[in-house]
Design an enzyme around this catalytic site. Structure first.
Site, mmCIF file in Angstrom:
data_model
loop_
_atom_site.group_PDB
_atom_site.id
_atom_site.type_symbol
_atom_site.label_atom_id
_atom_site.label_comp_id
_atom_site.label_asym_id
_atom_site.label_seq_id
_atom_site.Cartn_x
_atom_site.Cartn_y
_atom_site.Cartn_z
ATOM 1 N N ASP A 87 87.745 29.495 96.121
ATOM 2 C CA ASP A 87 88.994 29.306 96.849
ATOM 3 C C ASP A 87 89.787 28.187 96.148
ATOM 4 O O ASP A 87 89.313 27.051 96.061
ATOM 5 C CB ASP A 87 88.646 28.906 98.291
ATOM 6 C CG ASP A 87 89.887 28.753 99.157
ATOM 7 O OD1 ASP A 87 90.977 28.505 98.608
ATOM 8 O OD2 ASP A 87 89.754 28.872 100.386
ATOM 9 N N GLY A 88 90.966 28.527 95.668
ATOM 10 C CA GLY A 88 91.770 27.578 94.897
ATOM 11 C C GLY A 88 92.110 26.306 95.662
ATOM 12 O O GLY A 88 92.279 25.241 95.074
ATOM 13 N N HIS A 114 95.278 29.522 91.418
ATOM 14 C CA HIS A 114 95.386 30.920 91.846
ATOM 15 C C HIS A 114 95.760 31.719 90.592
ATOM 16 O O HIS A 114 96.929 32.061 90.373
ATOM 17 C CB HIS A 114 96.458 31.098 92.921
ATOM 18 C CG HIS A 114 96.157 30.382 94.212
ATOM 19 N ND1 HIS A 114 96.176 29.015 94.327
ATOM 20 C CD2 HIS A 114 95.810 30.853 95.441
ATOM 21 C CE1 HIS A 114 95.866 28.681 95.574
ATOM 22 N NE2 HIS A 114 95.640 29.779 96.274
ATOM 23 N N ASP A 142 99.802 28.598 92.752
ATOM 24 C CA ASP A 142 100.631 29.807 92.810
ATOM 25 C C ASP A 142 100.010 30.813 93.780
ATOM 26 O O ASP A 142 99.563 31.892 93.373
ATOM 27 C CB ASP A 142 100.720 30.371 91.379
ATOM 28 C CG ASP A 142 101.591 31.611 91.288
ATOM 29 O OD1 ASP A 142 102.429 31.827 92.179
ATOM 30 O OD2 ASP A 142 101.430 32.360 90.306
ATOM 31 N N GLU A 147 90.069 31.641 90.662
ATOM 32 C CA GLU A 147 90.570 32.872 91.282
ATOM 33 C C GLU A 147 89.545 33.322 92.326
ATOM 34 O O GLU A 147 88.345 33.306 92.072
ATOM 35 C CB GLU A 147 90.797 33.949 90.207
ATOM 36 C CG GLU A 147 91.061 35.345 90.702
ATOM 37 C CD GLU A 147 92.295 35.499 91.608
ATOM 38 O OE1 GLU A 147 93.372 35.011 91.270
ATOM 39 O OE2 GLU A 147 92.150 36.129 92.678
ATOM 40 N N SER A 202 99.534 33.644 84.058
ATOM 41 C CA SER A 202 99.480 32.219 83.709
ATOM 42 C C SER A 202 98.266 31.824 82.855
ATOM 43 O O SER A 202 98.442 31.077 81.879
ATOM 44 C CB SER A 202 99.590 31.351 84.967
ATOM 45 O OG SER A 202 98.718 31.787 85.977
#
Ligand SMILES: C[S@@+](CC[C@H](N)C(=O)[O-])C[C@H]1O[C@@H](n2cnc3c(N)ncnc32)[C@H](O)[C@@H]1O
Length: 285
Positions: free
Chosen positions: A145-146, A41, A166, A120, A102
């Protein structure tokens, strides 16, 4: 998808998360062998703290702004240096106007042999990441989709590295998704390091999450907590939590040196604090 990290970039929760993430990456760099960071994410990479979103909340003022130029005890200063240097590198004229999320932070820390996969789902943020890392052979940006990447991208071919999970916690059931996502990922890659961020907002939910992790069968789970105030009457982000599965050797001791300083600097009311605790620790035979 309503959540936009630009409103929260550089806040106290980011500081704790990114300090822990940086220590993990620095440990991975202790060996020559290449590693991969998978950021499920990822957000948009770099945040403009002078922009409208960050300006509306001002959360970074009670986060990175309190830390960047504060006098620090020597041990905490040394351990936090790679993180703070990465933030300073985005602010060459001094002060703090930009904050690396990040993927931007990790990218600064990588050596030539290391890689980053940034996942992401928000189309605008994924597009911003693509622009940011265009032509960079060390970074792969994936619009996905993470939670799916925990299945699709593990284990990485380097067989060394860390997975940062995250999620925005804007939907109910996010704690459960973390536990089931972690269990799935750990089955595919038991030797990976996993760093999972969680909010300390609803104590009952946090207690349930910790119990579920203890029952997961995963052998090495470190739990890190920093609270900036005592538990609020109505739900509010009172603290930042991180779970680290398979933490590098002595990460727990390093965090015990860092967190008292962060807790003092980031506190918003008396009664906050910090904790580093093993939820499960493999017995050495
Ligand atoms: C807390 S932010 C990430 C911050 C970033 N990891 C950092 O430390 O700078 C959460 C991000 O997850 C994204 N997101 C929400 N649902 C997602 C999903 N299912 N898969 C991947 N990304 C998602 C949001 O758009 C947002 O950018």
């Amino acid at each position: 998808m309503n959540y936009r990290h630009a409103f929260h970039a550089g806040n106290f929760a980011d500081v704790v998360k990114h300090a822990v993430l940086t220590r993990i990456v620095e440990h991975l760099k202790a060996k020559e062998k290449a590693f991969r960071v998978i950021d499920t994410h990822a957000g948009r990479g770099l945040y403009d703290l002078t922009g409208e979103e960050a300006g509306r909340t001002g959360e970074w003022r009670d986060g990175i702004a309190r830390l960047l130029d504060a006098p620090l005890p020597a041990d905490a200063a040394a351990l936090l240096a790679p993180y703070l240097d990465a933030v300073r590198a985005e602010n060459p004229d001094g002060g703090v106007r930009a904050y690396p999320g990040s993927p931007a932070l990790v990218r600064r820390l990588l050596r030539r042999q290391d890689r980053l996969t940034a996942v992401e789902l928000h189309p605008e943020d994924a597009a911003a990441l693509r622009v940011r890392f265009a032509g960079d052979i060390q970074v792969r940006v994936i619009h996905l989709d993470g939670w799916l990447s925990l299945g699709a991208h593990l284990p990485p071919k380097e067989r060394r590295g860390v997975v940062l999970v995250d999620p925005p916690f804007e939907e109910t059931g996010e704690f459960g998704r973390i536990v089931s996502g972690l269990a799935r990922a750990h089955r595919r890659w038991p030797g990976g390091i996993y760093a999972l961020w969680y909010p300390i907002k609803d104590r009952k939910a946090v207690d349930g999450f910790r119990k579920d992790l203890q029952a997961s069968g995963i052998a090495k789970i470190l739990d890190i907590e920093l609270t900036i105030r005592p538990t609020s009457e109505t739900p509010r982000l009172d603290g930042s939590g991180m779970i680290v599965v398979n933490p590098p050797y002595r990460l727990d001791d390093e965090l015990k040196a860092i967190l008292p300083t962060l807790a003092e600097l980031l506190s918003q009311a008396s009664g906050g604090g910090w904790r580093v605790e093993w939820l499960r620790r493999e017995q050495s035979s």
